[in-house]
Design an enzyme around this catalytic site. Structure first.
Site, PDB file in Angstrom:
ATOM      1  N   ARG A  20       0.832  -1.195   0.000  1.00 22.23           N
ATOM      2  CA  ARG A  20       0.000   0.000   0.000  1.00 22.23           C
ATOM      3  C   ARG A  20       0.873   1.255   0.000  1.00 22.23           C
ATOM      4  NH1 ARG A  20      -3.503   0.216   5.169  1.00 22.23           N
ATOM      5  NH2 ARG A  20      -3.880  -1.949   4.590  1.00 22.23           N
ATOM      6  N   ASP A 246     -17.069  -1.135   2.494  1.00 25.75           N
ATOM      7  CA  ASP A 246     -15.879  -0.297   2.390  1.00 25.75           C
ATOM      8  C   ASP A 246     -15.502  -0.130   0.912  1.00 25.75           C
ATOM      9  OD1 ASP A 246     -14.749  -2.778   1.821  1.00 25.75           O
ATOM     10  OD2 ASP A 246     -12.942  -2.427   3.002  1.00 25.75           O
TER      11      ASP A 246
END
Length: 469
Positions: A20, A246
Site C-alpha cells: 500500500r 468499504d
C-alpha cells in the site's frame, strides 16, 4: 514503460497483509511492474501459467493494472483481467477461472483517495507477511524470470452475482445498501435487482456510482459517522435494516431498523446462530478485539469459540488449519467457508444476513435487541514510534506476568479482570498501538481504562489523541 532489471520499494509500502502507498509519492507504475514481475516469477516457479487481476474504482487503478500485467507477462505468466469490481470478485475469479493459479486486486481499500495498493492470493491461499517481503528481496536483486505472457479480459460480474445467490432462500426484507461510491456499487445494483425479481423485499441503494474521489462520505463502515446516510434512509423509509461496504467491498457494516449499529462481532453472533444449526459444534473464529459476549454466545450455541490474531490473512490461514466454517473480525471482515469459499466478501455477508434472519425466524432488529449489552470503547489507536510499538507490548506482557494477571497473549495483551477485559496490541500495518476495553458497568470501564493508562505510562507513553485508520 520499459522493463526494469531490478527495483527498490519505498520502505513503507510492503505491509503485513498487503502492499500500500500514496500514488506519486510512495507507490507508482514501477512498483506495480515489480510486483507483477516478482509475483509472476513465483507463480511460474510453482508451475503456474496465469494470474487473475482486478481493480477498484480509484483513478490510479487502471494505470497500475497495466504496469502490473506487463510485469506478469515479462515473467512469462499470462494475465486474466476481470476489470473493475470489489476485491471478493477477484478472489472468486481466482477460485473458479481456468487456468489461473493466483490473483492480484489493485485496491486502496478504505484509505483516502490518493492511496492505492495490492491484495494477493497465491494458489488459493493468502499471500502475506514473509511472502510480501520476499517480493522486495527479489526486486532488489533482480531475481526475476524472463518470458512472454498473454493478456485477456474476462467479464465475470454476472457469474459472481449468480454465485452470491446460490442456495439463497431468504425471505422478504426491506433493506438499504450504501456502497459509498466504492467498487461494490455495480455488483450491488445487479444483486438487488435479482432479489427484487425474486420478490425478496424492497431494496434502496445509496451511492452505487463508482467514484474514486468518494464525494459523499469516506467508504469505511467501521466509523459510525460514515453510516449517517444509511441511518437516515432506514428511518425515512422504515426499512428492516441497512448494510454498508468499504471501498473495495470486503468489509461490511450494518444497522438495524432502529438505526443501531451492528458491529462486526455482533454480526458474527447472528451468523454463528445460523451456521451452527447446519454445522453443530463447529469452531467459530474471531479476532482479539471481539466482545466477550460473542465468545460466550458461540459457546451457548454449542460451538467452539476460538480467539485469534487480527488481520484478514491470519484469520483465513487459521480457518484452513481448523476447518472452521465461519470467522470474522471487528473490522467487518466476515469469512464464510460454510457454503462458500472462505474469503471475506461483504456483498455475500449481506445476503447471508437476510438468510440468517429468515432461518432464525426473527427480524434483524430483534436479533440485535436479544444481544447482551456490554459497555465498551471503540477501537482506540494512538501513534507510537515504529521502533517502539512491539517493544512496548513486550514490556507490558512482562509486567503483567510478573503481577500474576489473567492474560491472553494471542495478539498483544488481552487482560481479563472482574470488571471485564482490556486489550493493547501493536498494529501490523501502521505505527500505532490499538486499545479496547469492555466492562459490565461504566465504573468498571473507567477502572480498565486506568489500567491501560498505567501500563502505557510505565513504558513512557500516554494515550493522548486517537488517530484514524
Amino acid at each position: 514503460m520499459d522493463a526494469l532489471t531490478s527495483h527498490k520499494f519505498h520502505s513503507t509500502s510492503l505491509r503485513e497483509y498487503d502492499i500500500r502507498g500514496i500514488i506519486g509519492e510512495t507507490l507508482g507504475e514501477d512498483d506495480a511492474y515489480a510486483i507483477g514481475r516478482g509475483f509472476g516469477t513465483l507463480i511460474a516457479r510453482d508451475g503456474g501459467t496465469a494470474v487473475a487481476t482486478g481493480y477498484d474504482g480509484r483513478t490510479s487503478s487502471p494505470m497500475l493494472e497495466e504496469a502490473l500485467i506487463k510485469g506478469l507477462n515479462d515473467a512469462g505468466v499470462s494475465a486474466v483481467s476481470v476489470g473493475m469490481g470489489p476485491t471478493p470478485m477477484l478472489y472468486y475469479a481466482e477460485c473458479v477461472v481456468e487456468p489461473v493459479q493466483g490473483g492480484i486486486q489493485i485496491t486502496g481499500s478504505h484509505n483516502p483517495a490518493n492511496y492505492n495498493g495490492f491484495k494477493m492470493v497465491f494458489q488459493g491461499r493468502p499471500f502475506f507477511g514473509a511472502d510480501i517481503q520476499l517480493l522486495g528481496t527479489m526486486a532488489a536483486s533482480g531475481d526475476w524470470d524472463n518470458g512472454v505472457g498473454g493478456s485477456e479480459s474476462h467479464d465475470i460480474m454476472d457469474q459472481y452475482v449468480d454465485r452470491l445467490l446460490h442456495n439463497f432462500t431468504g425471505g422478504s426484507f426491506n433493506v438499504a445498501w450504501d456502497c459509498g461510491n466504492g467498487a461494490a456499487g455495480p455488483v450491488v445494483e445487479k444483486l438487488t435487482a435479482s432479489l427484487s425479481d425474486r420478490g425478496a423485499g424492497e431494496h434502496h441503494l445509496l451511492f452505487t456510482d463508482v467514484d474514486g474521489s468518494f464525494p459523499n462520505h469516506h467508504p469505511d463502515p467501521t466509523e459510525e459517522k460514515n453510516l449517517a446516510d444509511l441511518k437516515a434512509i432506514v428511518a425515512e423509509k422504515k426499512l428492516d435494516f441497512g448494510v454498508a461496504f468499504d471501498g473495495d467491498g470486503d468489509r461490511i457494516g450494518a444497522i438495524d431498523g432502529e438505526g443501531r449499529v451492528i458491529w462486526g462481532d455482533q454480526l458474527l453472533q447472528i451468523y454463528a446462530e445460523d451456521v451452527l444449526k447446519s454445522v453443530p459444534g463447529a469452531t467459530v473464529i474471531a479476532d482479539v478485539k471481539a466482545s466477550q459476549a460473542l465468545y460466550d454466545r458461540i459457546s451457548e450455541l454449542g460451538g467452539e469459540p476460538l480467539m485469534w490474531k487480527t488481520g484478514h490473512s491470519l484469520i483465513k490461514s487459521k480457518m484452513k488449519e481448523t476447518g472452521s466454517p465461519l470467522a470474522g473480525e471487528m473490522s467487518g471482515h466476515v469469512f464464510f467457508k460454510h457454503d462458500y469459499y472462505g474469503f471475506d466478501d461483504a456483498p455475500y455477508a449481506a445476503i447471508r444476513l437476510i438468510q440468517a434472519a429468515t432461518n432464525i425466524g426473527k427480524s434483524v432488529t430483534e436479533l440485535r435487541s436479544d444481544m447482551v449489552e456490554m459497555i465498551n470503547t471503540p477501537e482506540m489507536r494512538f501513534q507510537v514510534d515504529e521502533s517502539r510499538k512491539f517493544a512496548v507490548i513486550d514490556e507490558v506482557l512482562e509486567r503483567l506476568a510478573a503481577g500474576g494477571a489473567d492474560v491472553n497473549n494471542t495478539d498483544g495483551a488481552r487482560v481479563n479482570t472482574e470488571d471485564g477485559w482490556w486489550l493493547l496490541r501493536a498494529s501490523n500495518t501502521q505505527d500505532v498501538l490499538v486499545a479496547r476495553a469492555e466492562a459490565k458497568s461504566q465504573e468498571g470501564l473507567d477502572r480498565l481504562m486506568n489500567q491501560i493508562d498505567e501500563q502505557l505510562a510505565l513504558s513512557g507513553l500516554e494515550r493522548g489523541e486517537t488517530v484514524g485508520h
